[in-house]
Design a protein around this motif. Structure first.
Motif, PDB file in Angstrom:
ATOM      1  N   ARG A 165       0.836  -1.215   0.049  1.00 31.65           N
ATOM      2  CA  ARG A 165      -0.003   0.010   0.020  1.00 31.65           C
ATOM      3  C   ARG A 165       0.830   1.391   0.051  1.00 31.65           C
ATOM      4  O   ARG A 165       2.101   1.401   0.414  1.00 31.65           O
ATOM      5  N   LEU A 166       0.245   2.279  -0.407  1.00 30.49           N
ATOM      6  CA  LEU A 166       0.878   3.756  -0.236  1.00 30.49           C
ATOM      7  C   LEU A 166       0.025   4.486   0.916  1.00 30.49           C
ATOM      8  O   LEU A 166      -1.101   4.598   0.771  1.00 30.49           O
ATOM      9  N   PHE A 167       0.730   5.250   1.842  1.00 25.34           N
ATOM     10  CA  PHE A 167       0.299   6.113   2.794  1.00 25.34           C
ATOM     11  C   PHE A 167       0.523   7.237   2.584  1.00 25.34           C
ATOM     12  O   PHE A 167       1.437   7.944   1.943  1.00 25.34           O
ATOM     13  N   VAL A 168      -0.782   8.076   2.730  1.00 17.71           N
ATOM     14  CA  VAL A 168      -0.668   9.531   2.756  1.00 17.71           C
ATOM     15  C   VAL A 168      -0.470  10.158   4.247  1.00 17.71           C
ATOM     16  O   VAL A 168      -1.618   9.801   5.179  1.00 17.71           O
ATOM     17  N   VAL A 169       0.473  10.702   4.455  1.00 12.37           N
ATOM     18  CA  VAL A 169       0.777  11.382   5.727  1.00 12.37           C
ATOM     19  C   VAL A 169       0.545  12.735   5.860  1.00 12.37           C
ATOM     20  O   VAL A 169       1.382  13.359   5.141  1.00 12.37           O
ATOM     21  N   GLU A 170      -0.379  13.520   6.544  1.00 14.82           N
ATOM     22  CA  GLU A 170      -0.454  14.777   6.705  1.00 14.82           C
ATOM     23  C   GLU A 170       0.458  15.663   7.337  1.00 14.82           C
ATOM     24  O   GLU A 170       1.239  14.924   8.142  1.00 14.82           O
ATOM     25  N   PRO A 171       0.815  16.732   7.370  1.00  9.65           N
ATOM     26  CA  PRO A 171       1.709  17.651   8.077  1.00  9.65           C
ATOM     27  C   PRO A 171       1.728  17.381   9.630  1.00  9.65           C
ATOM     28  O   PRO A 171       2.628  17.342  10.285  1.00  9.65           O
ATOM     29  N   ASP A 172       0.537  17.056  10.249  1.00  5.30           N
ATOM     30  CA  ASP A 172       0.507  16.788  11.495  1.00  5.30           C
ATOM     31  C   ASP A 172       0.717  15.424  11.978  1.00  5.30           C
ATOM     32  O   ASP A 172       0.510  14.977  13.212  1.00  5.30           O
ATOM     33  N   GLY A 173       0.953  14.552  11.359  1.00  2.69           N
ATOM     34  CA  GLY A 173       1.159  13.146  11.604  1.00  2.69           C
ATOM     35  C   GLY A 173       0.090  12.319  11.124  1.00  2.69           C
ATOM     36  O   GLY A 173       0.274  10.908  11.151  1.00  2.69           O
ATOM     37  N   SER A 174      -1.127  12.724  11.050  1.00  4.97           N
ATOM     38  CA  SER A 174      -2.145  11.694  10.632  1.00  4.97           C
ATOM     39  C   SER A 174      -2.040  11.288   9.538  1.00  4.97           C
ATOM     40  O   SER A 174      -1.414  11.861   8.311  1.00  4.97           O
ATOM     41  N   TRP A 175      -2.492   9.867   9.120  1.00  6.50           N
ATOM     42  CA  TRP A 175      -2.478   9.244   7.980  1.00  6.50           C
ATOM     43  C   TRP A 175      -3.694   8.583   7.341  1.00  6.50           C
ATOM     44  O   TRP A 175      -4.656   8.286   8.245  1.00  6.50           O
ATOM     45  N   ARG A 176      -3.594   8.165   6.469  1.00  9.39           N
ATOM     46  CA  ARG A 176      -4.519   7.339   5.579  1.00  9.39           C
ATOM     47  C   ARG A 176      -4.039   6.557   4.447  1.00  9.39           C
ATOM     48  O   ARG A 176      -2.665   6.777   3.851  1.00  9.39           O
ATOM     49  N   VAL A 177      -4.689   5.407   4.162  1.00  8.47           N
ATOM     50  CA  VAL A 177      -4.093   4.738   3.010  1.00  8.47           C
ATOM     51  C   VAL A 177      -4.592   5.276   1.553  1.00  8.47           C
ATOM     52  O   VAL A 177      -5.809   5.835   1.690  1.00  8.47           O
ATOM     53  N   GLY A 178      -3.727   5.534   0.745  1.00  5.08           N
ATOM     54  CA  GLY A 178      -3.703   6.353  -0.504  1.00  5.08           C
ATOM     55  C   GLY A 178      -4.108   5.616  -1.630  1.00  5.08           C
ATOM     56  O   GLY A 178      -4.827   5.941  -2.463  1.00  5.08           O
ATOM     57  N   ALA A 179      -3.443   4.330  -1.759  1.00 10.21           N
ATOM     58  CA  ALA A 179      -3.430   3.573  -2.646  1.00 10.21           C
ATOM     59  C   ALA A 179      -2.979   1.973  -2.322  1.00 10.21           C
ATOM     60  O   ALA A 179      -2.360   1.839  -1.458  1.00 10.21           O
ATOM     61  N   ASP A 180      -3.651   0.836  -3.026  1.00 12.98           N
ATOM     62  CA  ASP A 180      -3.209  -0.201  -2.784  1.00 12.98           C
ATOM     63  C   ASP A 180      -3.101  -1.306  -4.012  1.00 12.98           C
ATOM     64  O   ASP A 180      -2.996  -0.479  -4.950  1.00 12.98           O
ATOM     65  N   ASP A 181      -2.883  -2.578  -3.663  1.00 14.72           N
ATOM     66  CA  ASP A 181      -2.787  -3.165  -4.894  1.00 14.72           C
ATOM     67  C   ASP A 181      -1.680  -3.017  -5.744  1.00 14.72           C
ATOM     68  O   ASP A 181      -1.492  -3.204  -6.822  1.00 14.72           O
ATOM     69  N   LEU A 182      -0.305  -2.594  -4.960  1.00 17.87           N
ATOM     70  CA  LEU A 182       0.888  -1.928  -5.659  1.00 17.87           C
ATOM     71  C   LEU A 182       1.715  -3.451  -5.463  1.00 17.87           C
ATOM     72  O   LEU A 182       1.537  -4.063  -4.660  1.00 17.87           O
ATOM     73  N   VAL A 183       2.547  -3.875  -6.678  1.00 13.50           N
ATOM     74  CA  VAL A 183       3.450  -4.740  -6.651  1.00 13.50           C
ATOM     75  C   VAL A 183       4.751  -4.644  -6.413  1.00 13.50           C
ATOM     76  O   VAL A 183       5.650  -4.097  -7.165  1.00 13.50           O
ATOM     77  N   PHE A 184       4.829  -4.392  -4.916  1.00  9.81           N
ATOM     78  CA  PHE A 184       6.096  -3.774  -4.310  1.00  9.81           C
ATOM     79  C   PHE A 184       6.608  -2.518  -4.475  1.00  9.81           C
ATOM     80  O   PHE A 184       7.146  -1.988  -5.266  1.00  9.81           O
TER      81      PHE A 184
END
Length: 313
Positions: A165-184
């Protein structure tokens, strides 16, 4: 991607003039250089297995910026200049305070089962960080046929044991999943002008190119097949993507649309790349004789190599 798009990109590659040049060493004596970034007149990078962030100028003068607990991965900067760095095995993003102390910026240890990987921080201070999803060294050791195919350069989308997966991390440190299904997921860059996020999928032999919404969320994924297994990536000043090809010990310049216009070769495995320098026309390459941690620490043969890419259009 449609078959028509693949055919078009294939014709573009066939009709493109290729420029090839050779890199030369700038700075030596590291275990494994990775994640290079040109920043404030120097190349910043990590020595992954010695767990350090290092900066080197174009005269080859190097400075250790900070020692990092755990294996170290990608890096970037918040708008106020504070350094962010990935502690891969801790599965955290750390922040270097003006006091010189590292603190936790974002903690993903509760959701990432393996290691975090590369990271890019955009101009707003939003970080994009990938996970490996599985241990590639263990996978190769247990699947000799896959390893043999990899080193022979027989390119295909590999049937990996787990997606990442790819995670999106905001400047305050909070995060969410931005994308998945990535081949490494591996190398990551953001093109601020085009508002696109580009991710190298190493065992997918491709780049994933996402548009970015106003809140930084990835959308509209487009796949660019490469014909080789990519590792690190970097942008040049003309909007093209430099992509390292570790198997063939080189970096390749890929224009938007998929055309390849240049290559820089090395005599070691080419892992990461960045474009910078005083003229903005220098390609910096992270190269190593081995990626095995114990061997890398024993040999200290990893380097930063450079080549001028001013003549590669």
């Amino acid at each position: 991607m449609t078959d028509r798009a693949r055919d078009r990109r294939g014709r573009e590659r066939e009709g493109t003039t290729m420029t090839v040049t050779t890199a030369s060493p700038l700075s030596t004596g590291y275990a494994m250089t990775e994640s290079p970034r040109w920043h404030e007149g120097r190349l910043w990078f990590v020595d992954m297995h010695r767990r350090q962030v290092v900066a080197v100028d174009q005269a080859g003068r190097a400075e250790v910026i900070v020692d990092v607990p755990g294996q170290v991965g990608g890096l970037g900067w918040l708008p106020d200049g504070r350094l962010l760095v990935v502690a891969q095995d801790l599965r955290q993003i750390l922040r270097l305070e003006p006091s010189g102390r590292l603190v936790v910026h974002a903690d993903l240890s509760g959701t990432v089962p393996t290691l975090l990987n590369d990271m890019w921080v955009d101009a707003a201070g939003r970080a994009y960080v990938g996970e490996m999803g599985f241990d590639a060294h263990e996978w190769f050791d247990a699947n000799s046929d896959v390893a043999a195919s990899w080193f022979a350069g027989d390119v295909s989308v590999l049937d990996v044991p787990a997606k990442s997966r790819l995670f999106v991390v905001e400047p305050d440190g909070s995060w969410r999943v931005g994308a998945d299904d990535l081949v490494f997921s591996n190398g990551i860059v953001v093109d601020e002008e085009k508002r696109t996020l580009i991710v190298a999928e190493t065992f997918g032999a491709r780049l994933s190119v996402f548009g970015l919404d106003a809140d930084g969320s990835p959308r509209r994924r487009d796949l660019w097949p490469l014909g080789f297994y990519p590792d690190g990536i970097g942008l040049d000043g003309r909007g093209a993507v430099w992509v390292t090809d570790p198997v063939r010990k080189q970096a390749r310049r890929i224009e938007y649309g998929g055309a390849e216009t240049g290559r820089v070769t090395t005599d070691q495995t080419c892992i990461g790349c960045a474009v910078g320098g005083e003229d903005g026309q220098t390609l910096f390459l992270c190269t190593s004789p081995t990626t095995e941690p114990e061997q890398a620490l024993a040999r200290l043969g990893s380097r930063i190599d450079t080549a001028s890419v001013a003549g590669i259009a």
